[in-house]
Scaffold this motif. Sequence first.
Motif, PDB file in Angstrom:
ATOM      1  N   UNK A  46     -24.987  52.905 -42.538  1.00 27.89           N
ATOM      2  CA  UNK A  46     -26.286  53.332 -42.002  1.00 27.89           C
ATOM      3  C   UNK A  46     -26.385  53.015 -40.506  1.00 27.89           C
ATOM      4  N   UNK A  47     -25.868  51.849 -40.148  1.00 25.11           N
ATOM      5  CA  UNK A  47     -25.907  51.447 -38.745  1.00 25.11           C
ATOM      6  C   UNK A  47     -25.092  52.428 -37.909  1.00 25.11           C
ATOM      7  N   UNK A  50     -23.145  49.605 -47.159  1.00 20.61           N
ATOM      8  CA  UNK A  50     -24.293  50.482 -46.958  1.00 20.61           C
ATOM      9  C   UNK A  50     -24.915  50.227 -45.598  1.00 20.61           C
ATOM     10  N   UNK A  51     -25.110  48.934 -45.282  1.00 26.32           N
ATOM     11  CA  UNK A  51     -25.675  48.593 -43.984  1.00 26.32           C
ATOM     12  C   UNK A  51     -24.768  49.101 -42.862  1.00 26.32           C
ATOM     13  N   UNK A  93     -34.811  47.005 -51.061  1.00 31.51           N
ATOM     14  CA  UNK A  93     -33.395  46.733 -50.835  1.00 31.51           C
ATOM     15  C   UNK A  93     -33.147  45.686 -49.762  1.00 31.51           C
ATOM     16  N   UNK A 114     -30.287  41.562 -47.601  1.00 37.16           N
ATOM     17  CA  UNK A 114     -29.622  41.745 -46.299  1.00 37.16           C
ATOM     18  C   UNK A 114     -30.289  40.869 -45.244  1.00 37.16           C
ATOM     19  N   UNK A 140     -26.937  55.604 -37.546  1.00 35.30           N
ATOM     20  CA  UNK A 140     -28.072  55.416 -36.647  1.00 35.30           C
ATOM     21  C   UNK A 140     -27.642  55.450 -35.190  1.00 35.30           C
ATOM     22  N   UNK A 182     -35.772  51.602 -39.097  1.00 33.89           N
ATOM     23  CA  UNK A 182     -34.720  52.257 -38.319  1.00 33.89           C
ATOM     24  C   UNK A 182     -33.570  52.767 -39.185  1.00 33.89           C
ATOM     25  N   UNK A 183     -33.201  52.004 -40.212  1.00 35.75           N
ATOM     26  CA  UNK A 183     -32.040  52.422 -41.009  1.00 35.75           C
ATOM     27  C   UNK A 183     -32.432  53.050 -42.346  1.00 35.75           C
ATOM     28  N   UNK A 184     -33.747  53.287 -42.539  1.00 37.00           N
ATOM     29  CA  UNK A 184     -34.218  54.028 -43.707  1.00 37.00           C
ATOM     30  C   UNK A 184     -33.858  53.381 -45.041  1.00 37.00           C
ATOM     31  N   UNK A 185     -33.786  52.049 -45.067  1.00 38.82           N
ATOM     32  CA  UNK A 185     -33.660  51.377 -46.359  1.00 38.82           C
ATOM     33  C   UNK A 185     -35.030  51.391 -47.032  1.00 38.82           C
ATOM     34  N   UNK A 229     -21.983  39.983 -42.059  1.00 37.09           N
ATOM     35  CA  UNK A 229     -22.858  40.549 -43.089  1.00 37.09           C
ATOM     36  C   UNK A 229     -22.106  41.708 -43.727  1.00 37.09           C
ATOM     37  N   UNK A 272     -35.914  41.558 -39.300  1.00 36.30           N
ATOM     38  CA  UNK A 272     -34.761  42.337 -39.785  1.00 36.30           C
ATOM     39  C   UNK A 272     -35.188  43.277 -40.907  1.00 36.30           C
ATOM     40  N   UNK A 296     -36.582  46.228 -39.308  1.00 37.39           N
ATOM     41  CA  UNK A 296     -35.508  47.038 -38.727  1.00 37.39           C
ATOM     42  C   UNK A 296     -34.833  47.892 -39.792  1.00 37.39           C
ATOM     43  N   UNK A 297     -34.497  47.252 -40.905  1.00 40.49           N
ATOM     44  CA  UNK A 297     -33.767  47.958 -41.956  1.00 40.49           C
ATOM     45  C   UNK A 297     -34.587  49.102 -42.540  1.00 40.49           C
ATOM     46  N   UNK A 340     -21.990  44.380 -45.912  1.00 42.76           N
ATOM     47  CA  UNK A 340     -22.633  45.398 -46.740  1.00 42.76           C
ATOM     48  C   UNK A 340     -22.173  46.752 -46.231  1.00 42.76           C
TER      49      UNK A 340
END
Lengths: 219, 219
Positions: free
Chosen positions: A114-115, A110-111, B95, B99, A118, B88-91, A106, B81, B84-85, A108
């Motif tokens: 952020x991961x 940004x992902x 957005x 993903x 986190x 937890x990941x503040x998306x 995957x 997911x 989760x995004x 990204x």
Amino acid sequence: MNLSIAEENYVKAIYKLQDGDTAVTTNALAYELDTKPASVTDMAKKLKEKQLIDYEKYQGITLSSEGRKTALQIVRRHRLWECFLVDKLAFSWEEVHELAEELEHVRSEKLTNRLSEYLGNPTVDPHGDPIPDAHGKMVKPRPQTSLDQANAKRLVVTAVTDQSTALLAFLNAKGIGLGTQLEILAHYEYDNSIEIKIKHAPALTISEQVAKNIMVRPV
Amino acid sequence: MNLSIAEENYVKAIYKLQDGDTAVTTNALAYELDTKPASVTDMAKKLKEKQLIDYEKYQGITLSSEGRKTALQIVRRHRLWECFLVDKLAFSWEEVHELAEELEHVRSEKLTNRLSEYLGNPTVDPHGDPIPDAHGKMVKPRPQTSLDQANAKRLVVTAVTDQSTALLAFLNAKGIGLGTQLEILAHYEYDNSIEIKIKHAPALTISEQVAKNIMVRPV
DNA sequence: AAAATTATTTAGATTTGTCTAAATAATAAT
DNA sequence: ATTATTATTTAGACAAATCTAAATAATTTT
């Protein structure tokens, strides 16, 4: 550049096999990717076309600087997902490789970033391997050798290079894991076996084949 | 059964389009998947072979019970997911769709269930859509209609069906998001536009086309 | 109910990633 | 320095997923 999953896997494997500036051979790559040499030749042409590798017929493969950058991104994603699975979802360190193998694709940024955030921007994954940061920089791996050629007596396990589920489960059964402290009792040449002793456990014998995949450092 | 990503996407799209036991048409599926009708026919034959759909030439497509089960698993992974995004990941909620579209293809029940648990076994995703549990059961979606055919005056946005980045960014710019409360001021037939007013903001006009994708319930 | 339109399917081609078998190059052994 | 062996590449084929163009079926219109 938009890479397919297959292309990403090739780039990652080349990165893994390339030691310094020694070119990776067609056969080694085929073995690593569990495919045929002819397929590697085919893919080498495509990756050269995309400027990810340097490749001349019969001369082996090396990553270009673009290819190295790409490889580091993939490795970063792989190792971050391994951290996530172990730290957050309570997987054990030997289970996560195959899942991370899928999640790593995957793409990204940004992902990924952020991961990382986190997880507290970890610098090593659950196998002890260093995680590249967003710019591809990573801590230098701790001095480690494979167990079969360690010369110190008292050692600690820092990583396992072959991360097949089979091997990892086997090691788990033997009580060998990341951070396990052990002592080499004897190295028998005639049958390529190594006798070791894990702290607070009886001695046991493992094959050199297995020992090759266990990375250790002196303790 | 081992499905390719393409096959999973077809199954998911059929699930999305199939309303009750009405068969999904070749054209509708092609439009949904941004592909050509001929490709849908090709894939329909393969999915029928794998017993995931019922399909007879010119008669449209419906999921078999096996196919429905598969679809629910994919939807479950997708929506988890998304949670989760966002959690937890503040998306932000607009957005995450693309993903999740990739993450959903990691087919590991163990991962899915651990993720669900980690998130506190949520029953709805950030778009307000219900999340199937491990057995495929999900809460019945709240009574909602699309904005263009709502008859109540005061409404709250519960979901957006077309989750293209373009539309979601557009709505964001207009101040429309999940949970936004709004009021229908007028519905102009002659140019298919709807005039709405969002709480604490000036009135604005949107097209029926856009309104079709905004799901609302009375507040 | 015939004609026109729309929907769907077939036939044949293309791309990606793979394969096997055969050919060629590089390396090692005698 | 030939010969044998091993490594690599080429040639040709295949499966998956897609496409275009043409053919056929279903539906709608007149």
